[in-house]
Structure formats: structure tokens, C-alpha cells
Design a protein around this motif. Structure first.
Motif, mmCIF file in Angstrom:
data_model
loop_
_atom_site.group_PDB
_atom_site.id
_atom_site.type_symbol
_atom_site.label_atom_id
_atom_site.label_comp_id
_atom_site.label_asym_id
_atom_site.label_seq_id
_atom_site.Cartn_x
_atom_site.Cartn_y
_atom_site.Cartn_z
ATOM 1 N N ASP A 262 18.949 51.880 61.218
ATOM 2 C CA ASP A 262 18.118 51.197 60.234
ATOM 3 C C ASP A 262 18.351 51.683 58.810
ATOM 4 O O ASP A 262 17.799 51.103 57.860
ATOM 5 N N THR A 263 19.163 52.720 58.634
ATOM 6 C CA THR A 263 19.459 53.176 57.274
ATOM 7 C C THR A 263 20.352 52.199 56.516
ATOM 8 O O THR A 263 20.481 52.307 55.290
ATOM 9 N N PHE A 264 20.981 51.248 57.215
ATOM 10 C CA PHE A 264 21.835 50.272 56.540
ATOM 11 C C PHE A 264 21.026 49.211 55.805
ATOM 12 O O PHE A 264 21.526 48.604 54.854
ATOM 13 N N GLY A 265 19.820 48.960 56.245
ATOM 14 C CA GLY A 265 19.050 47.900 55.615
ATOM 15 C C GLY A 265 19.616 46.534 55.923
ATOM 16 O O GLY A 265 20.125 46.279 57.019
ATOM 17 N N LYS A 266 19.580 45.647 54.931
ATOM 18 C CA LYS A 266 19.948 44.254 55.142
ATOM 19 C C LYS A 266 21.403 43.990 54.777
ATOM 20 O O LYS A 266 21.987 44.664 53.935
ATOM 21 N N GLU A 267 21.975 42.951 55.450
ATOM 22 C CA GLU A 267 23.246 42.394 55.040
ATOM 23 C C GLU A 267 22.991 41.162 54.174
ATOM 24 O O GLU A 267 21.877 40.627 54.143
ATOM 25 N N SER A 268 24.031 40.709 53.477
ATOM 26 C CA SER A 268 23.934 39.495 52.673
ATOM 27 C C SER A 268 25.216 38.695 52.842
ATOM 28 O O SER A 268 26.288 39.266 53.062
ATOM 29 N N ARG A 269 25.090 37.404 52.748
ATOM 30 C CA ARG A 269 26.264 36.543 52.803
ATOM 31 C C ARG A 269 26.742 36.177 51.402
ATOM 32 O O ARG A 269 27.790 35.575 51.245
ATOM 33 N N HIS A 270 25.960 36.518 50.397
ATOM 34 C CA HIS A 270 26.298 36.198 49.015
ATOM 35 C C HIS A 270 26.720 37.474 48.304
ATOM 36 O O HIS A 270 25.913 38.382 48.101
ATOM 37 N N GLY A 271 27.963 37.539 47.926
ATOM 38 C CA GLY A 271 28.476 38.723 47.249
ATOM 39 C C GLY A 271 29.995 38.702 47.245
ATOM 40 O O GLY A 271 30.635 37.702 47.570
ATOM 41 N N THR A 272 30.568 39.832 46.893
ATOM 42 C CA THR A 272 32.027 39.961 46.847
ATOM 43 C C THR A 272 32.556 40.228 48.246
ATOM 44 O O THR A 272 32.128 41.187 48.888
ATOM 45 N N PRO A 273 33.480 39.414 48.757
ATOM 46 C CA PRO A 273 34.083 39.726 50.049
ATOM 47 C C PRO A 273 34.656 41.141 50.029
ATOM 48 O O PRO A 273 35.297 41.537 49.058
ATOM 49 N N PHE A 274 34.433 41.891 51.092
ATOM 50 C CA PHE A 274 34.827 43.299 51.043
ATOM 51 C C PHE A 274 36.334 43.466 50.903
ATOM 52 O O PHE A 274 36.800 44.446 50.327
ATOM 53 N N VAL A 275 37.134 42.501 51.411
ATOM 54 C CA VAL A 275 38.581 42.628 51.256
ATOM 55 C C VAL A 275 38.991 42.456 49.802
ATOM 56 O O VAL A 275 40.019 42.996 49.373
ATOM 57 N N ASN A 276 38.198 41.723 49.024
ATOM 58 C CA ASN A 276 38.452 41.592 47.598
ATOM 59 C C ASN A 276 38.015 42.841 46.854
ATOM 60 O O ASN A 276 38.688 43.297 45.917
ATOM 61 N N LEU A 277 36.872 43.410 47.252
ATOM 62 C CA LEU A 277 36.408 44.641 46.620
ATOM 63 C C LEU A 277 37.398 45.774 46.852
ATOM 64 O O LEU A 277 37.725 46.535 45.921
ATOM 65 N N LEU A 278 37.886 45.916 48.084
ATOM 66 C CA LEU A 278 38.857 46.974 48.357
ATOM 67 C C LEU A 278 40.142 46.752 47.574
ATOM 68 O O LEU A 278 40.764 47.702 47.085
ATOM 69 N N ARG A 279 40.548 45.506 47.451
ATOM 70 C CA ARG A 279 41.703 45.216 46.601
ATOM 71 C C ARG A 279 41.424 45.646 45.158
ATOM 72 O O ARG A 279 42.283 46.252 44.504
ATOM 73 N N ASP A 280 40.244 45.322 44.646
ATOM 74 C CA ASP A 280 39.902 45.691 43.278
ATOM 75 C C ASP A 280 39.918 47.205 43.083
ATOM 76 O O ASP A 280 40.300 47.693 42.014
ATOM 77 N N VAL A 281 39.489 47.949 44.084
ATOM 78 C CA VAL A 281 39.541 49.414 43.996
ATOM 79 C C VAL A 281 40.969 49.870 43.743
ATOM 80 O O VAL A 281 41.226 50.754 42.908
ATOM 81 N N LEU A 282 41.914 49.262 44.456
ATOM 82 C CA LEU A 282 43.310 49.681 44.323
ATOM 83 C C LEU A 282 43.980 49.111 43.083
ATOM 84 O O LEU A 282 44.811 49.771 42.461
ATOM 85 N N GLU A 283 43.642 47.878 42.727
ATOM 86 C CA GLU A 283 44.348 47.206 41.635
ATOM 87 C C GLU A 283 43.726 47.455 40.271
ATOM 88 O O GLU A 283 44.398 47.291 39.247
ATOM 89 N N LYS A 284 42.460 47.889 40.241
ATOM 90 C CA LYS A 284 41.777 48.016 38.947
ATOM 91 C C LYS A 284 41.302 49.428 38.641
ATOM 92 O O LYS A 284 40.771 49.665 37.557
ATOM 93 N N GLU A 285 41.442 50.345 39.599
ATOM 94 C CA GLU A 285 40.952 51.704 39.376
ATOM 95 C C GLU A 285 42.084 52.722 39.520
ATOM 96 O O GLU A 285 42.933 52.588 40.407
ATOM 97 N N SER A 286 42.052 53.720 38.683
ATOM 98 C CA SER A 286 43.040 54.795 38.754
ATOM 99 C C SER A 286 42.400 56.156 38.948
ATOM 100 O O SER A 286 43.102 57.169 39.036
ATOM 101 N N THR A 287 41.050 56.191 39.025
ATOM 102 C CA THR A 287 40.347 57.456 39.222
ATOM 103 C C THR A 287 39.344 57.334 40.358
ATOM 104 O O THR A 287 38.849 56.238 40.666
ATOM 105 N N PHE A 288 39.040 58.464 40.954
ATOM 106 C CA PHE A 288 38.067 58.535 42.033
ATOM 107 C C PHE A 288 36.696 58.065 41.557
ATOM 108 O O PHE A 288 36.002 57.302 42.246
ATOM 109 N N GLU A 289 36.316 58.500 40.350
ATOM 110 C CA GLU A 289 35.011 58.131 39.816
ATOM 111 C C GLU A 289 34.927 56.630 39.554
ATOM 112 O O GLU A 289 33.886 56.002 39.801
ATOM 113 N N GLY A 290 36.019 56.041 39.069
ATOM 114 C CA GLY A 290 36.028 54.603 38.834
ATOM 115 C C GLY A 290 35.854 53.808 40.112
ATOM 116 O O GLY A 290 35.136 52.799 40.140
ATOM 117 N N ALA A 291 36.512 54.269 41.180
ATOM 118 C CA ALA A 291 36.376 53.587 42.476
ATOM 119 C C ALA A 291 34.944 53.670 42.984
ATOM 120 O O ALA A 291 34.384 52.678 43.478
#
Length: 445
Positions: A262-291
Motif C-alpha cells: 500500500d505504500t505505492f498509493g494510486k496509479e494513473s493512466r494520464h501522464g508520461t509513458p514510463f518508456v518515454n521518461l526513461l528515454r528522457d533520463v538518458l537523452e536529456k540528463e548528464s548528471t545523477f541529480e538531474g535524473a
């Protein structure tokens, strides 16, 4: 390319779909007699040029059919990169996306256990049909998606002739399925060199077309100050990311959570697809803090565990991820807390197959303790093989040494004459030189 062969599911076949919602996969455990993997790693894979375009190159790595996979290099704008991939790989893109759609249809209609679907998606399919459910998912996430994603996808469609809507629908599949998977982030006293070693083991479907279309896709973004060069360990034509690394020595892992608490709380169908977010981490971030900031501030959707590593600083965070929470986890605050099957290990953060998965997590723990200090070799030979994780593909990141070790499941047309097993964790690994990969020169025409 062939005409699009989209299938219309008969609603009467779908009335029993709720029984597909979740299998009891995570109540299992590895075979107690699972063998080690003592196969030698291929350190200098042979490369053969397969195709080229104004903004792209495609190589086949490894000469033997059993262990070969594609490496695609792309340059230019997002649209140009998409067009180059489509132009060079049109037939394979058409085959992968068509057969994936047909396999998805079959999985739903025949209640195949290999793909696990959440209740919300099954309800949409029952009520409206598969196409409508995938299109609804695309519409629900469109406002949260970088327009450059759609530009690249349009480029693939234009270059290959594959229907854009089919490409978009299949890109919604990760939001509608749950993989198992495992991850490790180890450094300092837990590794032989003190550098970060990271595991991404993808446990998903090995009966469908995914194992036949492995592709390491390298985006060379040196001329774009807003984008980092990065590599996507995925499938031909697929531009979201579940496994990958970038030129700044950052890397990702991911686990789909079917058994949350129950620590996860709720899911949502409206948001950034996680495969796009993970791509953004790699393509738009160069530091650990930025990710970390990007994940914290994202419009998140489904229950996951993400992993982000930075070999420049030997840092690794796992992230308990849902619409409600982004909870960052290290070896110092390992969660969920359980001294029996998920006990802390100094300088190692780990998850075996799910959030609540005693059988695999306990074996993974024991292998990590037995093999520390860790090296790529003992992770491959014992930790991964004996835990039996990573059926579809595996990446062991040792980016401080410019190394990524990859293994893929046996392909459908492999006759097994090499004597290796079917699963990626049973097979030969190939070492990729990350620095050399990103230094590949652009084609000259």
C-alpha cells in the motif's frame, strides 16, 4: 512493405479476459539446481555493415547466426533519425510491428500467460476493442509526451512505409503490460574496483516476436545542445526505452510491479509513458541529480521500480515509482524491509523480479553475498544465472570501464546447435565498448 494487417477482435472472445489480469509468477523461485553460466564472453565482436543512409548505419554484431544482433547508428534531428531508421530497416520494422500486434491480439483472445495485462486495460478491450484501448492510451499520454517523440515516429513511418498508427499503438504496449525483471546497483566495498556495477535483467515474453528483433540503437546527438548521445537496447523501430545508457556514463534499469504494497498509493493512466521518461533520463540528463529531479517532477503513471546509475560518481538509486510516489532507495534505506528475504547488503541495492517477491529476492541476496566483491564475470557466471533472471535480455553496465555486457534470448530460427539454453541468462554475453560505440563516425555520401 506489406499492407497493414490489423486484426479486429471479436468481443465475445474477450468476456473471460479478467482471468488474465495477473499470474502468480512472483510466488515462484529459481530452480534450486540452476547451473552457473561459464560460457566465455565475446569481447571483440565481429562487425558487418548491413545498410547505410544519409543519417544512419546498421551493423550486424557477431558472425554466427545464434548470437548475432543489430547495432543501428542514427544522426540528425529526431525526424531525420526516425527516417534513417525507417529507410534502412523498413522490412524488419514492418515485420516486428505487424507480428507484435498479431501476437498481442492472440495473447488477449486466447488468454496466453506470457503477457500480463492490468484490469483497466482489459476492461477497455472488453468494452471497446484492442485498437480503441491502445488509441485511448496514446491520447491519455499525448499531452505529457515530448513532441520530438512523435516527430521521430513520423520519420520512421515515412522512411519505412509502415502505418503511423500501428507504430504508435505498439509503443503504448509497455504501459499496458507488466514485466517481472531484476536490478542491482553495487559500488564501493561491494565491487572489486569500487566502481558502479549495474544490472538490468528483462524478464518478459520469450514466446512472441521480441526475441527476434533485438537492436542496440545509438543516437548520436553531438550537434544538439539539448540532447545527450545515448544507446537504446530495444527492438527495431522501438523508440521508447526500458534498457539503455548514455555517453555521460548513466544507465537505467526497470521492473514492472505486479505485487505492490500500500505504500505505492494510486496509479494513473494520464501522464508520461514510463518508456518515454526513461528515454528522457538518458537523452536529456548528464548528471545523477538531474535524473532524480526529472523522475521526481514527472507526471508518473503505473507502479514500477526504476533504477538510475551514474558511473562518473558511482551512484545508484532505485525508485519506488507510481502516480503517488517517487521514493528514492539506496543500500542505506533498502525497501521493502524484510530481514528474511530482502535483507540489506552493504553498498548493494537490489530487487529480484518484483517489489514483493520472496523466492527470487532471497536467492538474489544470497548470490550477491556469496560473490562479493562483484565483478562483471561473477555477476554473469553466478549471480544472474543462478537467480535465473533476464529471460529476454540482460545488460550488465560497467561504464567506468566503458563496458556493457549484453545477452539476448534464443531466436525463433536458432536450431540450438550451439548447445546453449533458450534464456538470455543461459547464453553467451557480448561486451560492447561504450566509448567506441559513441565515437562511430557518421556516414559520408
Amino acid at each position: 512493405t506489406t499492407p497493414m494487417r490489423l486484426l479486429n477482435l471479436n468481443t465475445t472472445l474477450l468476456l473471460t479476459l479478467p482471468s488474465l489480469a495477473y499470474s502468480a509468477y512472483c510466488t515462484g523461485s529459481p530452480d534450486p539446481n540452476a547451473p552457473s553460466n561459464s560460457l566465455p564472453t565475446t569481447s571483440n565482436p565481429a562487425k558487418t555493415l548491413v545498410n547505410s543512409a544519409d543519417n544512419g548505419l546498421v551493423y550486424k554484431y557477431n558472425d554466427d547466426k545464434s548470437h548475432s544482433f543489430l547495432v543501428t547508428h542514427l544522426w540528425g534531428s529526431p525526424y531525420e533519425q526516425g527516417y534513417a531508421q525507417g529507410e534502412m530497416m523498413g522490412d524488419e520494422i514492418d515485420d516486428f510491428f505487424q507480428t507484435t500486434y498479431e501476437y498481442l491480439s492472440k495473447a488477449l483472445a486466447e488468454e496466453l500467460p506470457q503477457l500480463r495485462f492490468p484490469e483497466w486495460f482489459l476492461d477497455l478491450v472488453v468494452e471497446k476493442g484492442l485498437d480503441w484501448a491502445l488509441d485511448w492510451t496514446a491520447e491519455a499520454t499525448a499531452a505529457y509526451t515530448d513532441p520530438k517523440f512523435f516527430e521521430e515516429l513520423q520519420g520512421i513511418s515515412d522512411g519505412s512505409g509502415v502505418d503511423y498508427q500501428l507504430l504508435l499503438r505498439i509503443h503504448m504496449l509497455p504501459e499496458a503490460t507488466k514485466g517481472a525483471c531484476s536490478m542491482i546497483g553495487a559500488s564501493d566495498t561491494a565491487t572489486e574496483t569500487g566502481n558502479l556495477l549495474q544490472l538490468r535483467a528483462l524478464d518478459w515474453d520469450v514466446d512472441g516476436p521480441f526475441k527476434d528483433h533485438a537492436n542496440l540503437i545509438v543516437y548520436h546527438n553531438d550537434d544538439d545542445p539539448e540532447r545527450v548521445s545515448w544507446a537504446n537496447i530495444a527492438w527495431t523501430g522501438f523508440i521508447g526505452s526500458v534498457t539503455g545508457f548514455n555517453e555521460q556514463k548513466m544507465s537505467i534499469s526497470e521492473i514492472g510491479v505486479t505485487f505492490p504494497d500500500d505504500t505505492f498509493g494510486k496509479e494513473s493512466r494520464h501522464g508520461t509513458p514510463f518508456v518515454n521518461l526513461l528515454r528522457d533520463v538518458l537523452e536529456k540528463e548528464s548528471t545523477f541529480e538531474g535524473a532524480d529531479d526529472r523522475i521526481s517532477n514527472a507526471d508518473r503513471t503505473c507502479n514500477l521500480i526504476l533504477g538510475v546509475g551514474d558511473a562518473k560518481t558511482s551512484q545508484f538509486n532505485a525508485v519506488q515509482y507510481s502516480a503517488d510516489v517517487a521514493n528514492f532507495i539506496t543500500s542505506d534505506n533498502l525497501q521493502p524491509v524484510n530481514d528474511t528475504w530482502h535483507a540489506p547488503i552493504t553498498d548493494i541495492t537490489y530487487f529480484g523480479m518484483d517489489w514483493l517477491c520472496p523466492g527470487f529476492s532471497e536467492v538474489l541476496h544470497d548470490q550477491l553475498v556469496a560473490n562479493a566483491p562483484l565483478t562483471p564475470a561473477n555477476m554473469i557466471e553466478d549471480v544472474i544465472a543462478i537467480t535465473q533472471t533476464g529471460n529476454l535480455h540482460i545488460a550488465v553496465y560497467d561504464l567506468a570501464e566503458s563496458s556493457v555486457y549484453l545477452s539476448f534470448a534464443k531466436k525463433s530460427d536458432d536450431d540450438g546447435s550451439d548447445g546453449e539454453g533458450d534464456m538470455a541468462f543461459e547464453r553467451t554475453y557480448t561486451r560492447i565498448d561504450a566509448d567506441a560505440l559513441f565515437s562511430t563516425p557518421a556516414p559520408t555520401h
